[in-house]
Scaffold this motif. Structure first.
Motif, mmCIF file in Angstrom:
data_model
loop_
_atom_site.group_PDB
_atom_site.id
_atom_site.type_symbol
_atom_site.label_atom_id
_atom_site.label_comp_id
_atom_site.label_asym_id
_atom_site.label_seq_id
_atom_site.Cartn_x
_atom_site.Cartn_y
_atom_site.Cartn_z
ATOM 1 N N ASP A 68 0.831 -1.191 0.000
ATOM 2 C CA ASP A 68 0.000 0.000 0.000
ATOM 3 C C ASP A 68 0.875 1.253 0.000
ATOM 4 O O ASP A 68 2.107 1.175 -0.036
ATOM 5 C CB ASP A 68 -0.977 -0.002 1.191
ATOM 6 N N THR A 69 0.247 2.425 0.063
ATOM 7 C CA THR A 69 0.984 3.684 -0.063
ATOM 8 C C THR A 69 1.873 3.973 1.143
ATOM 9 O O THR A 69 2.787 4.787 1.053
ATOM 10 C CB THR A 69 0.016 4.851 -0.252
ATOM 11 N N SER A 70 1.618 3.320 2.277
ATOM 12 C CA SER A 70 2.471 3.534 3.442
ATOM 13 C C SER A 70 3.733 2.694 3.386
ATOM 14 O O SER A 70 4.597 2.807 4.263
ATOM 15 C CB SER A 70 1.695 3.202 4.727
ATOM 16 N N LYS A 345 -12.986 3.924 4.712
ATOM 17 C CA LYS A 345 -11.949 3.368 5.581
ATOM 18 C C LYS A 345 -11.579 1.967 5.113
ATOM 19 O O LYS A 345 -12.431 1.162 4.751
ATOM 20 C CB LYS A 345 -12.470 3.324 7.019
ATOM 21 N N HIS A 348 -6.959 3.184 0.451
ATOM 22 C CA HIS A 348 -5.909 4.182 0.567
ATOM 23 C C HIS A 348 -5.772 4.948 -0.747
ATOM 24 O O HIS A 348 -6.090 4.447 -1.827
ATOM 25 C CB HIS A 348 -4.577 3.531 0.951
ATOM 26 N N TYR A 349 -5.300 6.183 -0.614
ATOM 27 C CA TYR A 349 -5.072 7.049 -1.767
ATOM 28 C C TYR A 349 -3.611 6.982 -2.186
ATOM 29 O O TYR A 349 -2.712 6.797 -1.358
ATOM 30 C CB TYR A 349 -5.417 8.494 -1.439
ATOM 31 N N LYS A 350 -3.380 7.201 -3.478
ATOM 32 C CA LYS A 350 -2.019 7.337 -4.023
ATOM 33 C C LYS A 350 -1.968 8.594 -4.869
ATOM 34 O O LYS A 350 -2.858 8.849 -5.674
ATOM 35 C CB LYS A 350 -1.645 6.123 -4.885
ATOM 36 N N TYR A 362 -7.707 6.181 -5.804
ATOM 37 C CA TYR A 362 -8.116 5.502 -4.577
ATOM 38 C C TYR A 362 -8.170 4.009 -4.827
ATOM 39 O O TYR A 362 -8.728 3.550 -5.831
ATOM 40 C CB TYR A 362 -9.486 6.002 -4.125
ATOM 41 N N ALA A 419 -3.310 13.228 -0.265
ATOM 42 C CA ALA A 419 -3.153 11.846 0.179
ATOM 43 C C ALA A 419 -2.059 11.782 1.238
ATOM 44 O O ALA A 419 -1.232 12.697 1.354
ATOM 45 C CB ALA A 419 -2.815 10.950 -1.010
ATOM 46 N N PRO A 420 -2.017 10.698 2.025
ATOM 47 C CA PRO A 420 -0.996 10.602 3.089
ATOM 48 C C PRO A 420 0.437 10.597 2.585
ATOM 49 O O PRO A 420 1.360 10.833 3.366
ATOM 50 C CB PRO A 420 -1.323 9.272 3.775
ATOM 51 N N ASP A 421 0.670 10.346 1.294
ATOM 52 C CA ASP A 421 2.049 10.269 0.794
ATOM 53 C C ASP A 421 2.608 11.615 0.361
ATOM 54 O O ASP A 421 3.669 11.679 -0.274
ATOM 55 C CB ASP A 421 2.128 9.276 -0.374
ATOM 56 N N ASN A 455 -9.208 9.153 4.734
ATOM 57 C CA ASN A 455 -7.801 9.091 5.102
ATOM 58 C C ASN A 455 -6.984 10.136 4.371
ATOM 59 O O ASN A 455 -5.763 10.015 4.236
ATOM 60 C CB ASN A 455 -7.231 7.685 4.860
#
Length: 901
Positions: A68-70, A345, A348-350, A362, A419-421, A455
């Motif tokens: 995943d993106t994390s 939930k 995840h987003y990229k 997504y 996104a979180p990245d 997220n």
């Protein structure tokens, strides 16, 4: 030597890397992360050897993985994979070796149970499809399990990582095409082509990559689209009309095995959906279509649906969780529809940057499990799909919003969503470009804020209006702060940079912000607050400074600022550490807006105070003040005891406990050290209380050691010079010195008095105290003694605060928290000149003002009146509040300490 670490069943942290194992019904799951920028090599430990799982071997043996993106790698493995150890097909154990580098190798093991097998189990994952059927050999013989990988005596075989023979007498695997044409392969040839084939104690397992020469794509349910359109809502109708059948990858085969005289044939089929043609996207949701009747897997048109399971990432979710995430499953004909909101939930987003434009996709991996039976058969089928879905690139341009925080004199800028990245790394103004570290050092505050029900995140940047980058100007009585700014951001790990520009502007009235400073004296915090031009309220610790509280703390205001004096024992004070003669204490002061109660100014004052936490008196009395420290917020000081649990505090509040005991009591120990006697006791919670302590509060145990040292052999020297007198002594007229002293009587008769060695005294509430102030030596004539002022304090220092008046200008203070009564003095055998002696009674009444005062000292200012100075108002002999010049001699006397229990 490489680092080899065993990872148990529970989650475990290795530095910043987390390894987690989980059982998901008929699947193992292993999560390893983050591993961004590093290659993760996975090997199965089988029969004492390690077999590295290449992509082809993984799909052949029932393993699938994704990242995943994390940067977390998710590894799924079928319970019936090539390398698990089975106990009667009910308990399965698997051990993996995870290698991140030569020196970082982790051994991970997991054991999962699954006793609820269906007659046929079909599993669809990203990299393989698997079908297992429950069958018994015609002669009732249980055949051995298939063997893959290496054996201890065959290292070359381990290096090649090729599957071995499945271990049973199978003659052929017959694959069926869509038209029904048979294509037989020898078992060894099927294994070489990447198929997995094994026979467990009770099940036949066939596994295939998703695309092989023997698989084919079949469109299912295309003929009923128009009929469903009439029965559904318009939006769903349009979507279904775009679906000309759901494409499925189909594998059909028969396994023929047996002896020369007897052969058996077992049919096995699997069908897994293909992303293209199964999924449609709208502005805010994903719709995934599954055929109501999966025709390649059924032999008749009559199917009874026994159960439906829905989840994300292999984890089944209950109805409440599905509702909270907005995920739904609609059963209809010919399609079952799974609908997932974009951003739900579990997904995840990229981020992607194309020609400087920020875009996102997504991804989510829904899980569907269906259980059905056909009317023509009593056997059931469990059909489980883990289906990764990624949306096309979404254009959701980030927005910039601004808000002025006049209280903090800062501009709050919010940019997002991202996104979180995405990482903010630079803030550029026309005059200069600042890295994130430079911005923070300049007083900027940068925060990440997670968006609700998503997220995604945004960045909140607080920019000081007084920063050099902000241009200050005036417009119509307002001060305007403005600056163009460019925020530079980067997508990780690809390091794709993009920017977001905005024009910043804040308008403020010309204001002066309040400020706070402070210092410490011997026993108090002294705080000075400059008012400024803004309205505010003051927080002391967690308490609002009310008028009543301000009066208690000697509030003094002069228009532009005010001061307060907070004693060390005030409830608002936090205690950080205690030494034998010092206390490290802190006072937190905050300024809040009066309406929103928003904190905009914080001030912390920490000082070391010299304090007699432990006092050792000559009469053997020992006192100790046990302060509640910050590290034990749940401590109740009133439950503390000495070594003898029957010896509790004589006085306690929620902030401290005060102990007074004799050196030969309460479990005090004594030992001789040289020429000294050392008495030791301890203050702590008794065992009974500790056993009832809430295990949820991970707090240290409170312990205060009380030590007193007394000299046993003290020698004092006295020097004398003796010489003959030249003549007899005679008296001359000269100036002498008068002394005033205060004593405390044991009762109202004033015939017996406490000596200095009797202090400290412990008195109960509502008990009366009797004080006598006397002039010595007694003189004939009109010389008299008057009580000008008497008061009580908590500290021995007469000028300490807080203080409470008892007598003022010879008059009893009517609203004193301790009621006072003047006692007349009559001439008797001891009292020769009553005007030179004063007496008063003090009642230790229960008072909210004094409820936090463990000890008291009584002080008096005494005036010696001379008949030659009749103009002094105190010497008038009457209770009067008249003011005049001070012409008489003044003395000061004190008595204490007195403990209230």
């Amino acid at each position: 030597m490489r680092e080899r670490e065993e990872v148990k069943k529970w989650d475990i942290q290795r530095g910043k890397r987390c390894i987690k194992t989980e059982c998901l019904e008929n699947l193992f799951r292993f999560d390893v992360g983050p591993v961004t920028g590093r290659r993760l090599e996975v090997a199965a430990v089988y029969n004492g050897s390690q077999v590295v799982l290449t992509r082809s071997l993984a799909s052949q043996c029932g393993f699938s993985s994704s990242m995943d993106t994390s940067g977390t790698v998710h590894i799924y493995a079928s319970l019936l994979n090539c390398f698990s150890h089975s106990q009667k097909d009910q308990a399965f154990s698997l051990e993996l070796e995870l290698r991140l580098s030569k020196d970082q190798v982790y051994s991970v093991s997991e054991t999962c149970e699954n006793k609820d097998w269906a007659s046929r189990e079909i599993l669809c994952l990203k990299d393989f499809m698997e079908v297992s059927v429950q069958r018994v050999m015609p002669d009732g013989h249980i055949l051995p399990k298939a063997s893959y990988g290496s054996r201890p005596g065959n290292p070359r075989r381990a290096a090649e990582k090729q599957p071995e023979d499945p271990g049973f007498p199978s003659t052929a695997v017959v694959f069926l095409s869509q038209s029904g044409e048979e294509h037989p392969l020898e078992v060894s040839e099927a294994l070489r082509k990447g198929y997995g084939l094994s026979l467990t104690q009770s099940r036949l397992v066939l596994r295939s990559p998703l695309s092989t020469a023997e698989t084919y794509v079949q469109q299912v349910c295309s003929h009923k689209t128009e009929e469903v359109c009439l029965l559904s809502d318009l939006l769903l109708c349009v979507l279904l009309l775009q679906v000309s059948g759901v494409p499925l990858t189909v594998l059909k085969a028969s396994i023929v095995f047996g002896t020369k005289w007897l052969a058996s044939r077992i049919d096995a089929a699997a069908a897994c959906p293909i992303l293209q043609g199964s999924v449609s996207f709208s502005k805010g949701s994903i719709r995934w279509f599954l055929p109501r009747l999966i025709t390649p897997l059924v032999s008749s048109g009559q199917v009874t649906l026994l159960g439906v399971g829905l989840g994300v990432n292999g984890q089944r979710l209950d109805a409440a969780d599905l509702k909270a995430r907005g995920i739904s499953f609609t059963v209809s004909d010919p399609y079952n529809v799974v609908e997932i909101p974009i951003g739900a939930k579990g997904g995840h987003y990229k981020s992607v940057v194309q020609e400087g434009v920020y875009l996102m996709s997504y991804s989510v991996e829904p899980m569907v499990e269906l259980l059905w039976t056909e009317d023509v058969s009593t056997e059931d089928t469990r059909y489980k799909i883990l289906f990764p879905i990624s949306t096309p690139l979404l254009y959701q341009p980030p927005q910039v919003t601004q808000d002025t925080d006049s209280a903090e004199h800062m501009l709050k800028v919010s940019i997002g969503p991202f996104a979180p990245d995405v990482v903010l790394f630079n803030i550029s103004f026309p005059s200069e470009s600042l890295t994130l570290e430079q911005s923070i050092s300049r007083g900027f505050r940068v925060e990440e804020q997670a968006l609700e029900h998503s997220n995604l995140k945004s960045f909140i940047i607080h920019i000081p209006l007084t920063d050099n980058a902000m241009v200050k100007s005036e417009d119509s009585g307002l001060i305007v702060y403005s600056a163009p700014v460019t925020f530079w951001l980067v997508v990780l790990p690809e390091l794709q940079a993009f920017s977001l520009s905005a024009s910043l502007e804040a308008q403020l009235r010309d204001t002066v912000l309040p400020s706070v400073t402070g210092a410490c004296d011997g026993q108090n915090f002294r705080v000075l607050v400059s008012s400024g031009s803004e309205q505010f309220q003051v927080l002391l610790g967690k308490n609002l400074l009310t008028p009543a509280l301000a009066q208690t703390y000697a509030f003094v205001e002069n228009g532009t600022h005010f001061t307060i004096t907070v004693p060390i024992l005030a409830p608002e004070v936090a205690y950080e550490a205690i030494e034998a003669s010092t206390v490290k204490a802190r006072l937190e002061v905050g300024l809040v807006s009066p309406n929103e109660r928003k904190l905009f100014k914080e001030f912390s004052l920490s000082c070391n105070f010299y304090s007699t936490v432990i006092e050792c008196f000559p009469n053997g009395t020992i006192t100790a003040l046990a302060l509640k420290l910050e590290s034990v917020p749940n401590l109740d000081p009133g439950r503390l005891t000495l070594v003898d649990p029957e010896c509790g505090p004589v006085f306690s509040t929620e902030h401290y406990a005060f102990f007074s005991f004799n050196a030969n009591s309460c479990g005090t120990t004594r030992q001789f050290v040289g020429s000294s006697m050392v008495y030791v006791n301890d203050i702590s919670l008794p065992d009974e209380v500790l056993s009832q302590k809430d295990k949820k509060h991970d707090e240290p145990e409170y312990h205060l050691r009380v030590t007193c040292l007394y000299d046993t052999n003290t020698t004092s020297g006295l020097s004398l010079l003796v010489r003959p007198r030249a003549s007899e002594p005679f008296a001359e007229t000269a100036t002498g010195k008068l002394h005033v002293h205060m004593r405390m009587a044991r009762d109202e008769s004033f015939s017996d008095f406490y000596t200095d060695e009797d202090f400290p005294l412990s008195k109960a509430q509502q008990e009366a105290l009797w004080f006598e102030v006397e002039l010595e030596p007694a003189l004939k004539g009109r010389v008299s003694l008057e009580l000008e002022k008497c008061w009580v304090t908590e500290d021995q220092e007469r000028t300490s605060t807080p203080a409470w008046d008892l007598i003022s200008n010879g008059c009893v203070v009517p609203d004193s928290p301790l009621p006072v009564k003047l006692v007349p003095v009559w001439e008797d055998s001891r009292v020769r000149f009553p005007p030179q002696l004063k007496r008063f009674q003090l009642l230790l009444a229960t008072s909210t003002t004094l409820k936090n005062s463990p000890q008291l000292f009584v002080h008096c200012d005494v005036t010696i009146c001379d008949p030659r100075n009749p103009m002094d108002p105190v010497c008038s002999g009457h209770c009067s509040k008249l003011q005049g010049p001070r012409v008489s001699t003044q003395e000061h006397v004190s008595s204490g300490p007195i403990f209230m229990s």
